[in-house]
Enzyme design. Sequence first.
Site, short mmCIF file in Angstrom:
data_model
loop_
_atom_site.label_atom_id
_atom_site.label_comp_id
_atom_site.label_asym_id
_atom_site.label_seq_id
_atom_site.Cartn_x
_atom_site.Cartn_y
_atom_site.Cartn_z
N CYS A 45 0.83 -1.22 0.00
CA CYS A 45 0.00 0.00 0.00
C CYS A 45 0.86 1.26 0.00
O CYS A 45 0.51 2.26 -0.64
CB CYS A 45 -0.88 0.05 1.24
SG CYS A 45 -1.97 -1.34 1.40
C1 BEZ Z 1 0.66 -4.75 1.92
O1 BEZ Z 1 0.04 -3.73 1.68
O2 BEZ Z 1 1.85 -4.81 1.76
C2 BEZ Z 1 -0.05 -5.99 2.39
C3 BEZ Z 1 -1.20 -5.87 3.12
C4 BEZ Z 1 -1.83 -7.03 3.56
C5 BEZ Z 1 -1.30 -8.26 3.23
C6 BEZ Z 1 -0.15 -8.37 2.46
C7 BEZ Z 1 0.48 -7.21 2.03
#
Ligand code: BEZ
Length: 212
Positions: A45
């Site tokens: 994100c």
């Molecule tokens: C991420 O945004 O990196 C992420 C969020 C939840 C699970 C796996 C990755």
Amino acid sequence: MAIRLGDPAPDFEAKTTDGPVRFHDWIGSGWAILFSHPKDFTPVCTTELGAVAKLKSEFQKRNVKVIGLSVDKVEDHTKWAKDIEETQGAKLNFPLIDDHDRKVSGLYDMIHPNASETLTVRSVFVIGPDKKVKLTITYPASTGRNFDEILRVIDSLQLTAKYQVATPVNWKDGEDVIIVPAVSNEEAKGKFPKGWKELKPYLRVTPQPNRN
Ligand code: BEZ
């Protein structure tokens, strides 16, 4: 309930990093993208939010407003924004919704319990000026989205809305488009003065109308 193409985009009120928002009023008369993030302080994100901030002028050119959502509080979003700027070299320049109570993610069916009971999937909703849903995309939390593809789809949607054309496989802005079958050859003569190539009666290819 799942949201399908053509459905009205549910309206809501929410706290965001830019203050309170009433969604439909915030959209105004243009286009909008609503996209979800599984959680604050997550790596994928962080990269996505930086990339979207860098594309601000591309969204503005297309009259598209962008709003993100994450299932945490606005105070956390604000702290996270510092990390985004530091690691991605871009300041968060669009609102991020505080959805710690999962109100908006519930309305938009962004939590898929068999994937995760608490985190959202990576949803994208493109909403047209009529406040109807024009595109939905769902990615798993582990895969970052391709925002060049989202811009490409917006270009296609906006051309369809204005010129009654569809776009072929792997189409990119500036390439030939397809006259939709609902337009007769008689009508097409007026609408597409550059003419068209008829490969089949249902497959008529014409130069992109808003290009020289
Ligand atoms: C991420 O945004 O990196 C992420 C969020 C939840 C699970 C796996 C990755």
